[in-house]
Write a protein that holds these residues in place. Structure first.
Motif, mmCIF file in Angstrom:
data_model
loop_
_atom_site.group_PDB
_atom_site.id
_atom_site.type_symbol
_atom_site.label_atom_id
_atom_site.label_comp_id
_atom_site.label_asym_id
_atom_site.label_seq_id
_atom_site.Cartn_x
_atom_site.Cartn_y
_atom_site.Cartn_z
ATOM 1 N N SER A 1 -5.465 -2.945 -3.096
ATOM 2 C CA SER A 1 -6.229 -2.082 -4.002
ATOM 3 C C SER A 1 -7.555 -1.657 -3.373
ATOM 4 C CB SER A 1 -6.482 -2.798 -5.329
ATOM 5 O OG SER A 1 -7.312 -3.933 -5.166
ATOM 6 N N ILE B 1 -3.288 -1.591 -9.865
ATOM 7 C CA ILE B 1 -2.304 -2.605 -9.467
ATOM 8 C C ILE B 1 -2.505 -3.834 -10.347
ATOM 9 C CG2 ILE B 1 -1.482 -4.106 -7.616
ATOM 10 C CD1 ILE B 1 -2.519 -2.084 -5.605
ATOM 11 N N CYS C 1 -8.326 1.768 -5.420
ATOM 12 C CA CYS C 1 -7.970 1.733 -6.836
ATOM 13 C C CYS C 1 -8.300 0.342 -7.367
ATOM 14 C CB CYS C 1 -6.496 2.079 -7.059
ATOM 15 S SG CYS C 1 -5.322 0.826 -6.476
ATOM 16 N N GLN C 2 -8.238 0.177 -8.670
ATOM 17 C CA GLN C 2 -8.583 -1.097 -9.288
ATOM 18 C C GLN C 2 -7.362 -2.011 -9.352
ATOM 19 O OE1 GLN C 2 -11.533 -1.966 -9.895
ATOM 20 N NE2 GLN C 2 -12.743 -0.102 -10.144
ATOM 21 N N PHE C 3 -7.621 -3.301 -9.537
ATOM 22 C CA PHE C 3 -6.506 -4.205 -9.772
ATOM 23 C C PHE C 3 -6.866 -5.192 -10.879
ATOM 24 C CE2 PHE C 3 -8.620 -7.551 -7.444
ATOM 25 C CZ PHE C 3 -7.961 -8.730 -7.768
ATOM 26 N N GLU D 1 0.828 -1.209 0.000
ATOM 27 C CA GLU D 1 0.000 0.000 0.000
ATOM 28 C C GLU D 1 0.861 1.258 0.000
ATOM 29 O OE1 GLU D 1 -2.773 -0.280 3.218
ATOM 30 O OE2 GLU D 1 -3.640 -2.154 2.480
#
Length: 359
Positions: free
Chosen positions: A117, A101, A122-124, A92
């Motif tokens: 994520s 990520i 945020c997206q992964f 992180e």
């Protein structure tokens, strides 16, 4: 029907709204890694990318993905060698400014990215190097603790990129474990339906249908699952993604996790490192299907055909240890009611395990 009836309908509040988070892009096939730049372009998530990989996968697969992205994105390549609260915090910190990520590796790497994520908002993107369990596309993550694995809420990947050449090249034990994890959907659904009838638990017929169909396909095609076969890797990976989608539709892991998973986690706690997650769940599925009065021999035969373990001896464990896991299964996620929560005693567990494995 008078006007008052329609007035009531008009003013009635429909309160069943829910979030369903599903992968937007799924790419499965030969040399699928080469599609990662196009996937990122299609998703338009941003220019800052944290590429996460494990020590073993980073040298070959991780570095290959890095070479595809380094001239196109602001890329940070980070190697995570474990999944612990500390390692997740480290990821992180490194990814605090990342737009996305990308997790390249096995379950630990993907689960680390999934949690990080989620915490970073945020997206992964999931890039599995083996098809050993349905975590590659699910919204649950497993973190080892001193007491055993702890299952945490996260969110599913925004995309899955699965290269069948890489997955087929992994040890067949991993693929067989993934098959066992999918076949365990059979009893997970039976437990969910049982909880619905006895406890009034809300059930999703769509998630049930998708989960059951996924398990049925693997049982039907068990004879086609072979080592070092890209077609086998393609079939199993599709099933794992489908299982993850069923969980997203349900808003929980219920379509793919019942008593057999509670048993599996108990077995992993009693014998850490001795059995893969899917293998433990497969053995639990045989027991659970017997208790449900279903075709447990058919489940056992399908697992044998695929190459997954079906007895304690297959994974170097004693019948007594498996019986203890069966009794202790109720301690795992006690809020999740399954057939293993209906009063199995130590004596009955011992007799049951002996009977099933003397067949």
């Amino acid at each position: 029907m008078g006007p008052e009836y329609f007035k009531i309908l008009k003013n009635k509040v429909f309160d069943k709204s829910k979030w369903m988070q599903l992968p937007r892009d799924v790419v499965i096939g030969h040399d699928a890694l080469d599609q990662i730049p196009r996937v990122l372009e299609d998703l338009a998530l941003g220019d800052s990318v944290l590429l996460l990989s494990g020590p073993k996968t980073s040298a070959v697969v991780g570095s290959r993905v890095a070479s595809l992205l380094e001239d196109l994105f602001d890329l940070t390549f980070y190697i995570s060698d474990s999944i612990t609260p500390e390692s997740i915090c480290s990821v992180e910190e490194v990814g605090s400014d990342a737009d996305v990520i990308i997790a390249v590796g096995g379950g630990r790497v993907i689960d680390t990215a999934k949690i990080a994520s989620f915490n970073l908002d945020c997206q992964f993107i999931s890039v599995p190097t083996a098809a050993s369990h349905d975590g590659i596309a699910s919204s649950r993550a497993s973190v080892p603790t001193d007491e055993g694995s702890s299952s945490l809420d996260a969110h599913p990947p925004v995309a899955v990129v699965a290269d069948t050449g890489i997955i087929a090249g992994a040890p067949h034990r991993l693929l067989a474990s993934g098959c066992a994890d999918i076949i365990s959907n059979y009893t997970a659904i039976l437990d969910w339906e049982l909880a619905h009838r006895l406890r009034g638990e809300v059930i999703s017929e769509y998630a049930v249908a998708l989960s059951r169909m996924t398990a049925e396909i693997l049982v039907k095609d068990a004879h086609l699952i072979r080592p070092n076969s890209e077609e086998s890797a393609w079939t199993v990976t599709k099933a794992l993604v489908s299982s993850g989608v069923a969980m997203s539709i349900a808003g929980s892991s219920r379509p793919a996790s019942g008593g057999e998973h509670k048993f599996g986690h108990a077995l992993e706690r009693l014998a850490p490192g001795k059995v893969l997650h899917g293998e433990a769940c497969g053995i639990g599925t045989i027991i659970s299907m017997y208790l449900h009065g279903g075709d447990w021999q058919g489940i056992r035969n399908s697992l044998k055909t695929i190459g997954a373990p079906t007895t304690p001896a297959d994974v170097g464990l004693s019948d007594q240890l498996v019986a203890e896991a069966l009794v202790r299964a109720k301690e795992i996620r006690p809020e999740r009611f399954t057939i293993f929560d209906m009063g199995i005693t130590a004596e009955s567990a011992t007799k049951l395990v002996r009977m099933l494995y003397q067949e």
